[in-house]
Each structure stands twice: as structure tokens, then as C-alpha cells.
Design an enzyme around this catalytic site. Structure first.
Site, short mmCIF file in Angstrom:
data_model
loop_
_atom_site.label_atom_id
_atom_site.label_comp_id
_atom_site.label_asym_id
_atom_site.label_seq_id
_atom_site.Cartn_x
_atom_site.Cartn_y
_atom_site.Cartn_z
N ASN A 108 49.20 47.97 49.00
CA ASN A 108 49.32 47.52 50.39
C ASN A 108 50.77 47.06 50.58
OD1 ASN A 108 49.22 46.30 52.88
ND2 ASN A 108 48.02 44.52 52.20
N TRP A 109 51.55 47.92 51.23
CA TRP A 109 52.98 47.60 51.39
C TRP A 109 53.21 46.48 52.39
CZ3 TRP A 109 56.25 52.77 51.77
CH2 TRP A 109 56.16 53.45 50.55
N LYS A 110 52.18 46.13 53.17
CA LYS A 110 52.34 45.17 54.26
C LYS A 110 53.52 45.62 55.15
CE LYS A 110 50.56 41.64 51.21
NZ LYS A 110 50.05 40.29 51.14
N HIS A 149 41.89 42.77 56.39
CA HIS A 149 42.74 42.03 55.46
C HIS A 149 42.83 40.57 55.93
CE1 HIS A 149 46.25 40.68 53.23
NE2 HIS A 149 46.03 41.70 52.41
N GLU A 206 45.19 38.60 56.18
CA GLU A 206 46.32 38.32 57.08
C GLU A 206 45.97 38.70 58.51
OE1 GLU A 206 49.33 40.35 54.77
OE2 GLU A 206 49.12 38.80 53.23
N GLU A 214 39.20 39.84 47.93
CA GLU A 214 40.54 39.26 47.87
C GLU A 214 40.46 37.77 48.22
OE1 GLU A 214 43.81 42.32 48.30
OE2 GLU A 214 43.31 41.72 50.32
N GLY A 239 49.42 36.84 47.43
CA GLY A 239 50.85 36.54 47.59
C GLY A 239 51.26 35.18 47.05
N SER A 281 47.49 38.87 43.79
CA SER A 281 48.50 38.67 42.75
C SER A 281 48.23 39.47 41.48
CB SER A 281 48.65 37.18 42.44
OG SER A 281 49.09 36.48 43.60
N GLY A 330 49.36 44.07 46.56
CA GLY A 330 50.37 43.80 47.57
C GLY A 330 51.76 43.87 46.97
N GLY A 331 52.33 42.69 46.67
CA GLY A 331 53.72 42.61 46.22
C GLY A 331 54.09 43.59 45.12
C1 PEP Z 1 47.22 42.08 49.44
O1 PEP Z 1 48.08 42.05 50.30
O2 PEP Z 1 46.16 42.66 49.69
C2 PEP Z 1 47.46 41.44 48.15
C3 PEP Z 1 46.50 41.41 47.27
O3 PEP Z 1 48.73 40.91 47.96
P1 PEP Z 1 49.35 40.40 46.56
O4 PEP Z 1 49.03 41.44 45.52
O5 PEP Z 1 50.81 40.30 46.83
O6 PEP Z 1 48.70 39.08 46.26
#
Ligand code: PEP
Length: 251
Positions: free
Chosen positions: A9-11, A95, A97, A167, A173, A212, A233-234
Site C-alpha cells: 500500500n503505497w499510500k 483502510h 486512514e 490491521e 505506521g 509495521s 505500507g512503509g
Molecule cells: C498500511 O498502510 O496498511 C500499513 C500496514 O502501513 P505500515 O506497514 O506502514 O504500518
């Protein structure tokens, strides 16, 4: 045996030249992989680029949101059929967010999930509790409510066409990953809950863990019996990290 899926997930990150390098490096790094399914969910403007660079590779692509409506006067929205035209396989819905920052409630998320399925996409339905909810012992109630919005309206069978991503909001994040045991407990609960109405869907549905995940912790998470890969994500923005996570899922 459920296949494992690792979806990035590049956001709201990226740019044409950075994306080109990232995707080329992920494609090159993934050449020896055989079993794990891989995908990247990119911002809308880069779907054409993802399609150009990933078509013919083992890496699928998708979006991070869609409209629940098929078409009409919805300024700024993007429909499921538009995503299909750009070759998307996946789309993330619900998600945390989007729930927290854009006020998406579970009914809206359920409508988006259905719109995605109707257009032939595989929605990745995100569920998870906040830290306050976990500390209040409400984790199972929260994920039940989020999943229930889909199953009560459309039936549990509909979950068979998509992917679920557990999640925990406190792990997204933040660098704080759920322990494999914490994640497994919720994944097992989700599978059992689905199984109470549809055993076939419960057995086959992929349940990803997100929060994470990185190269250093992916393998221990993916060893858990009910964890079928990750939503990343990251770490999906760093080719070497993302490929290592995919490798951990390829065993
Ligand atoms: C996400 O955005 O779905 C996510 C899991 O982010 P991260 O891996 O950065 O915690």
C-alpha cells in the site's frame, strides 16, 4: 492450502521516476519467486504506469480506494469499472486512514466492497481496532462489527470473493507490530466467525496481517496458521524490503 499474498500500500507516496525504479527493482527482485502472490496498490494517477510496467510480470496492481457508486455526479470519485479499465486486480477498502480521516463508516465500506466485487475486482477489506479499543477488550467486537457490515447486508459468501486484512490501528505506521501470537489470535477469531455461517469461505479466504511489517518480522508472522500474507505500507516503498517480505511469504 491457501496461497500467501503480499500487497503493498503505497499510500500517497510516489512520483513517475521513483515509481519506475521501485517497480523495476521489485520485478527484478521477484524473478525467483514461485508461490507467493504479489501486488502493489498505487495512487490513482499511477495506475497507467503500473499497468505499463507490471503487465506480463507476476506482480498484480490495484488501487487504495474506490467509489461505492457505479457512475454519476460524484466529483473527485473513481469507480470500480474505471479501475478495471486500468487492469487492476485489487482495491483496498476500509483502510483505517480512510475510516479515521475521511469518515468512512462500515456501511460505506461494505457498499464499496460490493461495488468492487460487482466489477470483477478483488477488494482487500481492512478491519482492526484502535489501541483504546484493544485495551478495553473490544478487539473482537470491533472486527465483528466491521466484517458484519458486509455479511449482514450481503451474506458471508461475499467474503469469498475478496481478501481480509487485519490491521490493528495502533500498529500502522508506528513501528509497533502485533506479536505473531496477538495477530494469530485475531485471525483465528475472524476465520472462526466466518466459519459459523460459511465453512467453505472460512477455509479459503486469505486473511492478511498489516501493521509495521518489515523484512525482519515477516517470516515469524507468516508462519502463523491463519496469517496468509501481509498488507505492507512503509516497507513497500523500499524495493529490497518489499522483496524480502515477498520471499518470506514464498516458502
Ligand atoms: C498500511 O498502510 O496498511 C500499513 C500496514 O502501513 P505500515 O506497514 O506502514 O504500518
Amino acid at each position: 492450502m491457501r496461497a500467501k499474498l503480499v500487497a503493498g500500500n503505497w499510500k500517497m507516496h510516489g512520483g513517475l521516476s521513483d515509481n519506475a525504479k521501485l517497480l523495476a527493482d521489485v520485478v527484478a527482485g521477484s524473478s525467483g519467486l514461485a508461490r507467493a502472490q504479489q501486488a502493489v496498490c498505487v495512487p490513482f494517477p499511477y495506475l497507467g504506469q503500473a499497468s505499463d510496467l507490471l503487465d506480463g510480470t507476476r506482480i498484480a496492481w490495484g488501487a487504495q480506494n474506490l467509489s461505492q457508486h457505479a457512475k454519476g455526479a460524484y466529483t473527485g470519485e473513481v469507480s470500480a469499472s474505471m479501475l478495471r479499465e486500468f487492469g487492476c486486480t485489487y482495491v483496498i477498502v476500509g483502510h483505517s486512514e480512510r475510516r479515521a480521516l475521511y469518515g468512512e463508516d462500515s456501511d460505506t465500506v461494505a457498499a464499496k466492497y460490493k461495488a468492487a466485487l460487482d466489477a470483477g475486482l478483488r477488494p482487500i477489506l481492512c478491519v482492526g481496532e484502535t489501541l483504546a479499543q484493544r485495551e478495553a477488550g473490544e478487539t473482537e467486537r470491533v472486527v465483528d462489527e466491521q466484517l458484519g457490515a458486509v455479511t449482514k447486508r450481503f451474506g458471508a459468501g461475499l467474503l469469498g470473493g475478496g481478501v481480509i486484512a487485519y490491521e490493528p490501528v495502533w500498529a500502522i505506521g508506528t513501528g509497533k507490530t502485533a506479536t505473531p501470537e496477538q495477530a494469530q489470535a485475531v485471525h483465528a477469531h475472524i476465520r472462526k466467525r466466518i466459519g459459523s455461517t460459511d465453512a467453505g469461505v472460512a477455509k479459503n479466504v486469505q486473511i492478511l496481517y498489516g501493521g509495521s511489517v518489515k523484512a525482519a518480522n515477516a517470516a515469524e508472522l507468516f508462519e502463523m496458521p491463519d496469517i496468509d500474507g501481509g498488507l505492507i505500507g512503509g516497507a513497500s516503498l523500499i524495493a529490497a524490503e518489499f522483496v524480502s517480505i515477498c520471499r518470506a511469504a514464498d516458502r
